[in-house]
Design a protein around this motif. Structure first.
Motif, PDB file in Angstrom:
ATOM      1  N   ILE A  18      -3.208   3.165  -0.968  1.00 51.04           N
ATOM      2  CA  ILE A  18      -4.219   2.149  -1.108  1.00 51.04           C
ATOM      3  C   ILE A  18      -5.203   2.057  -0.377  1.00 51.04           C
ATOM      4  CG2 ILE A  18      -4.413  -0.173   0.087  1.00 51.04           C
ATOM      5  CD1 ILE A  18      -3.028  -1.411  -1.621  1.00 51.04           C
ATOM      6  N   GLN A  48      -2.411  -5.319   6.499  1.00 53.92           N
ATOM      7  CA  GLN A  48      -2.691  -6.571   4.941  1.00 53.92           C
ATOM      8  C   GLN A  48      -2.925  -5.716   3.522  1.00 53.92           C
ATOM      9  OE1 GLN A  48      -4.476 -10.148   4.318  1.00 53.92           O
ATOM     10  NE2 GLN A  48      -3.922 -11.431   6.908  1.00 53.92           N
ATOM     11  N   VAL A  49      -3.684  -4.456   4.009  1.00 55.77           N
ATOM     12  CA  VAL A  49      -4.280  -3.701   3.766  1.00 55.77           C
ATOM     13  C   VAL A  49      -3.451  -2.206   3.888  1.00 55.77           C
ATOM     14  CG1 VAL A  49      -5.622  -2.537   2.338  1.00 55.77           C
ATOM     15  CG2 VAL A  49      -5.992  -4.802   2.660  1.00 55.77           C
ATOM     16  N   ARG A  95     -11.482  -5.707   4.703  1.00 56.21           N
ATOM     17  CA  ARG A  95     -10.577  -5.924   3.762  1.00 56.21           C
ATOM     18  C   ARG A  95     -10.615  -5.945   2.641  1.00 56.21           C
ATOM     19  NH1 ARG A  95      -7.090  -9.845   7.517  1.00 56.21           N
ATOM     20  NH2 ARG A  95      -5.977  -8.689   8.786  1.00 56.21           N
ATOM     21  N   ALA A  96     -11.421  -7.099   1.848  1.00 58.14           N
ATOM     22  CA  ALA A  96     -11.897  -7.189   0.763  1.00 58.14           C
ATOM     23  C   ALA A  96     -13.211  -5.932   0.161  1.00 58.14           C
ATOM     24  CB  ALA A  96     -13.030  -8.275   0.447  1.00 58.14           C
ATOM     25  N   ARG A  99      -9.970  -2.568  -0.669  1.00 60.46           N
ATOM     26  CA  ARG A  99      -9.452  -3.278  -1.537  1.00 60.46           C
ATOM     27  C   ARG A  99     -10.201  -3.347  -2.533  1.00 60.46           C
ATOM     28  NH1 ARG A  99      -7.891  -8.528   1.238  1.00 60.46           N
ATOM     29  NH2 ARG A  99      -5.542  -7.792   1.152  1.00 60.46           N
ATOM     30  N   THR A 102     -10.054   0.482  -3.323  1.00 62.38           N
ATOM     31  CA  THR A 102      -9.484   1.288  -4.223  1.00 62.38           C
ATOM     32  C   THR A 102      -9.238   1.111  -6.059  1.00 62.38           C
ATOM     33  OG1 THR A 102      -7.901   1.260  -2.256  1.00 62.38           O
ATOM     34  CG2 THR A 102      -6.275   0.810  -3.999  1.00 62.38           C
ATOM     35  N   ALA A 103      -9.671  -0.397  -5.776  1.00 65.45           N
ATOM     36  CA  ALA A 103      -9.868  -0.312  -7.493  1.00 65.45           C
ATOM     37  C   ALA A 103     -10.706   0.679  -7.719  1.00 65.45           C
ATOM     38  CB  ALA A 103     -10.260  -1.642  -7.826  1.00 65.45           C
TER      39      ALA A 103
END
Length: 254
Positions: A18, A48-49, A95-96, A99, A102-103
């Motif tokens: 991540i 959190q990430v 944070r969004a 993520r 990473t995706a």
């Protein structure tokens, strides 16, 4: 001096995968650009990430890259003297975005058939390029024009050009303003004319802008101005067959 010969080893577990896109940005920073690490006992909390076992120095390095990629400041996401606080909505947005990146890298791009190695990875700077809101300059101009009028739109363009010219946040070649003007020709030809004239002022050797002005005046039965702009454009780009043909039609072959 830039960091050279620096290689990030592939992460050993999912949590480190991540973080990989953000760590990879470190090669873009000059040595010494990272803030000094706080005392070791002040380990970061509420991660959190990023991996929860990261040191403050590792986290700060990633945050520094965020500020460079978005032209942002620490205070945009963090509460003073309380890094762990989630009081500011921008922190959850960050944070969004992490993520999402990473995706893109680990799922969508990784699944492309025949992907070349070494592969390209998306990072914050891929889209943001030094600004918080990643959008092309033509979108900024059109949104400002629709909401505030052509004077405000051109003022905004000049402001951004003065601030960012020479960087890579926006495209300040002649093409974006031509695209905006061409989208306005039927509904707001006066705004289109103003935008193209500004474009000529800023890009006096742009044959494409001169031809666009010629077409605009031609469509409005402004024969003399159309001829003027076709001739000026052909002085710069004499091989443009379409402009040559239309100029002959307007001048009767003269």
């Amino acid at each position: 001096m830039p960091l050279t010969g620096f290689r990030i080893r592939p992460p050993a577990n999912a949590a480190r995968r991540i973080a990989a896109p953000f760590v990879a940005l470190l090669v873009l920073l000059p040595a010494g650009a990272v803030a000094q690490e706080r005392p070791a006992q002040e380990a970061p909390t509420n991660l959190q990430v990023l991996p929860k076992d990261w040191t403050r120095q590792q986290v700060v390095q990633v945050m520094r890259n965020f500020t460079a990629a978005l032209g942002a400041r620490c205070s945009d996401c963090h509460v003073a003297d309380d890094d762990a606080s989630d009081a500011k909505p921008m922190k959850e947005q960050a944070r969004a975005m992490m993520r999402m990146t990473t995706a893109i890298n680990d799922t969508h791009l990784a699944g492309l058939p025949g992907r070349e190695e070494p592969n390209v990875r998306v990072t914050c700077i891929t889209c943001h390029r030094g600004v918080a809101r990643p959008e092309p300059i033509e979108a900024v101009v059109r949104r400002t024009l629709d909401g505030e009028g052509v004077d405000a739109a051109l003022a905004r363009y000049r402001e951004l050009r003065e601030r960012h010219l020479g960087g890579f946040a926006y495209d300040f070649t002649e093409r974006p303003l031509i695209a905006v003007a061409e989208g306005l020709v039927e509904g707001n030809s006066e705004a289109a004319r103003r935008i193209l004239e500004t474009n000529v002022e800023l890009n006096p050797r742009s044959a494409a802008t001169l031809f666009a002005l010629a077409r605009l005046h031609d469509a409005a039965a402004g024969k003399d101005k159309a001829i003027e702009y076709y001739r000026r454009g052909l002085e710069i780009q004499p091989g443009n067959a379409q402009a040559q043909r239309r100029l002959r039609e307007l001048t009767g072959g003269a």
